[in-house]
Enzyme design. Sequence first.
Site, PDB file in Angstrom:
ATOM      1  N   SER A 148      -0.023  -6.682 -14.004  1.00  0.00           N
ATOM      2  CA  SER A 148      -0.748  -6.803 -15.266  1.00  0.00           C
ATOM      3  C   SER A 148       0.043  -7.680 -16.204  1.00  0.00           C
ATOM      4  O   SER A 148       1.278  -7.668 -16.198  1.00  0.00           O
ATOM      5  CB  SER A 148      -0.941  -5.412 -15.871  1.00  0.00           C
ATOM      6  OG  SER A 148      -1.130  -5.508 -17.262  1.00  0.00           O
ATOM      7  N   HIS A 151     -18.617  14.517  -0.667  1.00  0.00           N
ATOM      8  CA  HIS A 151     -18.765  14.507  -2.139  1.00  0.00           C
ATOM      9  C   HIS A 151     -17.438  14.207  -2.830  1.00  0.00           C
ATOM     10  O   HIS A 151     -17.217  14.619  -3.970  1.00  0.00           O
ATOM     11  CB  HIS A 151     -19.322  15.830  -2.667  1.00  0.00           C
ATOM     12  CG  HIS A 151     -20.475  16.362  -1.877  1.00  0.00           C
ATOM     13  ND1 HIS A 151     -21.785  16.003  -2.132  1.00  0.00           N
ATOM     14  CD2 HIS A 151     -20.509  17.200  -0.807  1.00  0.00           C
ATOM     15  CE1 HIS A 151     -22.584  16.624  -1.259  1.00  0.00           C
ATOM     16  NE2 HIS A 151     -21.829  17.344  -0.437  1.00  0.00           N
ATOM     17  N   GLU A 167     -10.383  -4.594  -4.772  1.00  0.00           N
ATOM     18  CA  GLU A 167     -11.445  -4.668  -5.786  1.00  0.00           C
ATOM     19  C   GLU A 167     -12.263  -5.947  -5.630  1.00  0.00           C
ATOM     20  O   GLU A 167     -13.487  -5.948  -5.805  1.00  0.00           O
ATOM     21  CB  GLU A 167     -10.841  -4.591  -7.191  1.00  0.00           C
ATOM     22  CG  GLU A 167     -10.301  -3.209  -7.507  1.00  0.00           C
ATOM     23  CD  GLU A 167      -9.433  -3.160  -8.759  1.00  0.00           C
ATOM     24  OE1 GLU A 167      -8.993  -2.071  -9.110  1.00  0.00           O
ATOM     25  OE2 GLU A 167      -9.190  -4.219  -9.378  1.00  0.00           O
ATOM     26  N   LYS A 203       2.351  -1.803 -13.917  1.00  0.00           N
ATOM     27  CA  LYS A 203       1.165  -1.860 -13.067  1.00  0.00           C
ATOM     28  C   LYS A 203       1.345  -2.600 -11.748  1.00  0.00           C
ATOM     29  O   LYS A 203       1.994  -3.627 -11.684  1.00  0.00           O
ATOM     30  CB  LYS A 203       0.038  -2.548 -13.830  1.00  0.00           C
ATOM     31  CG  LYS A 203      -0.491  -1.697 -14.955  1.00  0.00           C
ATOM     32  CD  LYS A 203      -1.488  -0.694 -14.450  1.00  0.00           C
ATOM     33  CE  LYS A 203      -2.750  -0.846 -15.263  1.00  0.00           C
ATOM     34  NZ  LYS A 203      -3.855  -0.193 -14.651  1.00  0.00           N
TER      35      LYS A 203
END
Length: 460
Positions: free
Chosen positions: A277, A156, A290, A283
């Site tokens: 970024s 979980h 992804e 960043k």
Amino acid sequence: MAQLWGGRFTGQEDELVKKINDSIGFDKRLWREDIEGSIAHASMLGKQGVLSEESAANIVRGLNGIRQDIEDGSLIITDDYEDIHSFMEAVLTERIGDDGKKLHTGRSRNDQVALDMRLFTRRAADDTVRELLSLLDTILSIMEENIDTYMPGFTHLQKAQPVTLAHHMGAYFEMFRRDTERLLDCRRRLNLCPLGAGALAGTTYPLDREYTAMELGFDGPTRNSMDSVSDRDYAIEFLSALSLIMMHLSRLSEEIIIWNSNEYRFVEIDDAFATGSSIMPQKKNPDVAELIRGKTGRVYGDLHTLMVVMKGIPLAYDKDMQEDKEPVFDAFDTAMISIRLMGGMLRTMTFRKDVMERSAMNGFTNATDAADYLVNKGVPFRDAHGIIGRLVLYCIDKKCSIDDLTLDELRTFSESFDEDVFDAVSLKTCVEKRLTDGAPGEGALKKHIEQSRTWLSSLR
Ligand code: ARG
């Protein structure tokens, strides 16, 4: 350019019809397979006396020349033809004259394209297996190096019990091992040759189907001519194997994204596999992970496309089946780059062992072991569970972990606690005691690694 089937027609093909019907824009990718299949077919026609030995040899020579010229770039496959099969026959005839027109004797584009797709899928499956084996090797090396890198195991997404990085990666080893075996299994089933099925009902020429099958590395010819030209199960099996590979890559990507987050900091992705970024200078984003996660949806889409294309097709060949190519090519390309990128990302990633270990030490990952400790002292498990539950609540309030308490404090919860409890609930003991087959304890894990190495080297 003139079509292969112009004879029966007097009118011109509508421009839009041409646009939807022509497949050369994508099936040119099958040029190698098409030549390979045609060479086997022509040799067989010569051997069987359907064509003269000279004509057959002339065709084979012509096809070898075309292959050479496409390879070195002197012959470009233009989109002026309906499909790759039309292109090949036209170029061959242009080069060797009338013998070129004899190549299609005893053959239909239906068995021809079925063969090309099988050859392509077989090679693609082999390439995918090779890529998976390299990824598996990377994962196994990480396992070997991290037998005692402790980290929390989660359920979980809540800390559950301590494991090691080796054990966690071992789960992915198993997934990609199954993927490899699935591809090998799919390859075994697809390895029958449809050539000789003709349009749908075989031919009246004395073809030697065994011969062409052997020439092309198949285990034998397919067994029913109607099925031969209309079967795309193997492509669906391949896409489904690729979908599962992508699912596993996507799950691993998701973990890497979480581990790489500022909150976790379990890993640092190498600069080569991260991006920045345009606005936020601080960043460093896990875009590769992804994208692999995102492209998984795309491969599922390819599988779904072909499943739906095939579901309403009456026997035998129908043109719907031309829609098999783009999803197969796309899924294969996507899976290949994804597997390769995952390997590169893993090989260059820094695992922050100290952060992982610290994380395993808090969050009560040893609560089960504390309960087991009491069980060993004669407390019934359900009571032990309750005692440790109250103990955890107490620790949460005190902002400490179980091993931070003194023996006196522990004894206020149960008289059964002794001095040896501290060793019993230490991180090291919690992991090391787990020695059932498949568990993270060193002995069990080394066994898994050893078995995995043996299996991997049997395939490499
Ligand atoms: N381009 C076609 C395909 O990919 C080749 C087979 C054409 N056969 C036919 N009967 N029209 O499926």
